[in-house]
Motif scaffolding. Structure first.
Motif, PDB file in Angstrom:
ATOM      1  N   PRO A 165      79.787  27.085   4.815  1.00 39.19           N
ATOM      2  CA  PRO A 165      79.489  27.721   3.524  1.00 39.19           C
ATOM      3  C   PRO A 165      80.589  28.698   3.125  1.00 39.19           C
ATOM      4  CG  PRO A 165      78.260  28.757   5.294  1.00 39.19           C
ATOM      5  CD  PRO A 165      78.972  27.607   5.922  1.00 39.19           C
ATOM      6  N   ALA A 169      71.245  36.817   4.442  1.00 37.64           N
ATOM      7  CA  ALA A 169      71.364  35.436   3.976  1.00 37.64           C
ATOM      8  C   ALA A 169      72.651  34.782   4.486  1.00 37.64           C
ATOM      9  CB  ALA A 169      71.303  35.398   2.456  1.00 37.64           C
ATOM     10  N   ARG A 170      73.737  35.536   4.438  1.00 37.49           N
ATOM     11  CA  ARG A 170      75.013  34.990   4.921  1.00 37.49           C
ATOM     12  C   ARG A 170      74.991  34.789   6.430  1.00 37.49           C
ATOM     13  NH1 ARG A 170      78.808  39.238   3.500  1.00 37.49           N
ATOM     14  NH2 ARG A 170      80.431  37.862   4.282  1.00 37.49           N
ATOM     15  N   ASP A 182      73.156  28.912  11.098  1.00 36.16           N
ATOM     16  CA  ASP A 182      72.791  27.504  10.936  1.00 36.16           C
ATOM     17  C   ASP A 182      73.994  26.595  11.209  1.00 36.16           C
ATOM     18  OD1 ASP A 182      70.911  25.387   9.975  1.00 36.16           O
ATOM     19  OD2 ASP A 182      72.464  25.168   8.439  1.00 36.16           O
ATOM     20  N   VAL A 183      75.160  27.016  10.708  1.00 38.82           N
ATOM     21  CA  VAL A 183      76.374  26.248  10.992  1.00 38.82           C
ATOM     22  C   VAL A 183      76.655  26.238  12.493  1.00 38.82           C
ATOM     23  CG1 VAL A 183      78.863  26.142  10.644  1.00 38.82           C
ATOM     24  CG2 VAL A 183      77.363  26.647   8.718  1.00 38.82           C
ATOM     25  N   ALA A 215      73.069  31.681   7.235  1.00 36.42           N
ATOM     26  CA  ALA A 215      73.867  30.492   6.933  1.00 36.42           C
ATOM     27  C   ALA A 215      74.892  30.233   8.022  1.00 36.42           C
ATOM     28  CB  ALA A 215      74.557  30.647   5.571  1.00 36.42           C
ATOM     29  N   ILE A 216      75.539  31.311   8.500  1.00 33.59           N
ATOM     30  CA  ILE A 216      76.530  31.167   9.579  1.00 33.59           C
ATOM     31  C   ILE A 216      75.847  30.709  10.861  1.00 33.59           C
ATOM     32  CG2 ILE A 216      78.158  32.433  11.020  1.00 33.59           C
ATOM     33  CD1 ILE A 216      78.759  34.198   8.554  1.00 33.59           C
ATOM     34  N   TYR A 270      81.912  31.916   3.246  1.00 36.09           N
ATOM     35  CA  TYR A 270      81.661  33.030   4.149  1.00 36.09           C
ATOM     36  C   TYR A 270      81.964  34.391   3.501  1.00 36.09           C
ATOM     37  CZ  TYR A 270      81.490  29.460   7.787  1.00 36.09           C
ATOM     38  OH  TYR A 270      81.179  28.372   8.543  1.00 36.09           O
TER      39      TYR A 270
END
Length: 460
Positions: free
Chosen positions: A86, A64-65, A71-72, A68-69, A88
């Protein structure tokens, strides 16, 4: 909660401990279950189960993390660097993500700074009257400002092209090539021959601080050269105009000294000296007036003027000169020009110079026409001679000081400054003066002087 390598090892240790406890329990419980192999199998299975559950939880959180990274990172790749990242976390992955995030925002800051500097540079280059070219180490044009495009007639897609293709002047191409090969800075003077000829000076130098490219700065010195030539001609003409009467005065003064007993000769010599002295006085007076006009020291002194009376006065003053050449006047001034507010003295000088000039160039037994009317809020004066006209190539230069036209229209005794004074006086009024050739012969001068109020009525 923190999920890092140490926590993974902790869960693995818990699994091993659970397997050991299961083994001890099986041994102590006795029976078939107390078989050591069975105990090891059960304990190992239980430990692996606990480890698998822990690993699955860690992997899910890690994924999940990571998503998210990622996507950034995709947003950063699209240029969206303004959104906050997010949480991190504090583990090794979080530390790496924050380092990359800081690097991305630092790059954003640098890109914004570079864009601002580039925009400032483009604005400076666009506002420069000098042409600027920049060639990189591979010989391609990197910068071409608008002035350079105009001076060298470059195409719009010159940037990015090899300079040997884009630049059509062999001198500049040769100098750029020499500097790219390690030569020293040079200055080149050349002229363009397309359309209106221009005189250019090019300064070719290596790019400051890098030495891996070449800059070319172009200066258009056409107006400077023309001004310098006008100055040289002016000095030469003034010297000539002064030398001629001075030579005559000196010669006849010496004759008077050598032959002072002959009263008739003395009188004739004195008349010649007086005539040349008067000519010198007129020349110096005109030169001083032009100097005042150039310096802007002749202000307008407007008053209500009766233009028909002003024209009549000029015609009367020049009547003897016209009679001497058997030249007649044809005057038609609209009554609507009575009561306009202009500078009477300057308008008188404009008319006198133009009429005097027309008398000099009109054929004998012919006429000089003078017209006056109100047109579009301005006093319109026309003076036309009936002479040989002005060669077309000279029409644009007749208002220059001492400018000589074709010999058929050579200057018959004037100072050569009258038309220059007319132009300056018209400009002081905020007006204009123009010259054209008439189809049936002769030159026509049109003067337009905006007037300040007064009682003039509109009309022709």
């Amino acid at each position: 909660m923190r999920y890092d390598t140490r926590r993974t090892l902790l869960f693995t240790s818990i699994g091993v401990m659970a397997a050991a406890l299961a083994f001890v329990w099986l041994v102590l419980s006795g029976g078939a279950v107390g078989d050591p192999l069975v105990a090891v199998a059960l304990g190992g299975g239980l430990g692996l189960l606990v480890a698998a559950v822990a690993a699955t939880a860690i992997a899910a959180r890690f994924r999940a993390r990571a998503l998210a990274i990622a996507d950034v990172g995709r947003r950063y790749a699209l240029g969206d660097l303004s959104r906050p990242g997010p949480d991190y976390g504090d583990d090794e992955l979080g530390l790496a993500a924050r380092a990359l995030d800081a690097a991305a925002h630092e790059q954003e800051r640098r890109i914004v700074t570079l864009a601002r500097d580039r925009a400032r540079m483009q604005a400076i280059l666009a506002s420069m009257v000098e042409g600027v070219l920049a060639v990189d180490h591979s010989g391609r044009l990197q910068i071409v400002n608008e002035a350079a495009r105009r001076m060298l007639r470059l195409d719009g897609d010159a940037v990015g092209r090899p300079y040997v293709e884009a630049l059509r002047h062999p001198g500049i191409v040769e100098h750029i090539g020499r500097l790219l090969a390690g030569g020293s800075p040079e200055t080149l003077e050349f002229s363009t021959s397309r359309d209106v000829p221009r005189d250019l000076v090019a300064r070719v130098a290596p790019v400051a601080g890098t030495g891996r490219g070449v800059t070319v700065v172009l200066h258009d010195v056409t107006d400077l050269r023309r001004t310098d030539q006008i100055r040289r001609d002016f000095v030469a003409n003034v010297s000539h105009e002064l030398r001629t009467p001075l030579t005559a005065i000196r010669g006849y003064a010496d004759a008077l000294v050598d032959d002072s007993d002959d009263a008739e000769s003395r009188q004739r010599f004195l008349a010649i000296i007086q005539r040349h002295a008067t000519r010198m006085e007129r020349l110096v007076k005109d030169l001083l007036r032009l100097a005042l006009l150039d310096a802007g020291k002749e202000a307008l002194d407007c008053a209500v003027v009766d233009v028909p009376a002003l024209v009549a006065g000029v015609v009367d003053d020049l009547g003897p000169a016209a009679a001497a050449r058997r030249v007649r006047f044809d005057v038609a001034v609209s009554p609507a020009t009575r009561g306009v507010r202009i500078d009477a003295a300057k308008a008188h000088d404009i008319l006198r110079n133009l009429v005097d000039n027309a008398i000099a160039y009109t054929r004998e037994d012919d006429i000089v026409q003078v017209r006056g009317a109100i047109e579009h809020g301005a006093l319109h004066l026309v003076v036309r001679d009936h002479g040989p006209g002005i060669p077309p190539e000279d029409l644009g230069r007749v208002f220059e000081r001492f400018y000589r036209v074709d010999k058929s229209r050579g200057r018959p005794g004037g100072t050569g400054l009258g038309l220059a004074i007319v132009r300056h006086l018209a400009e002081v009024h905020g007006g204009t003066v123009a010259v054209t050739n008439e189809p049936d012969g002769g030159a026509r001068f049109d003067v337009r002087l905006p007037f300040d109020g007064g009682d003039a009525a509109p009309g022709a």
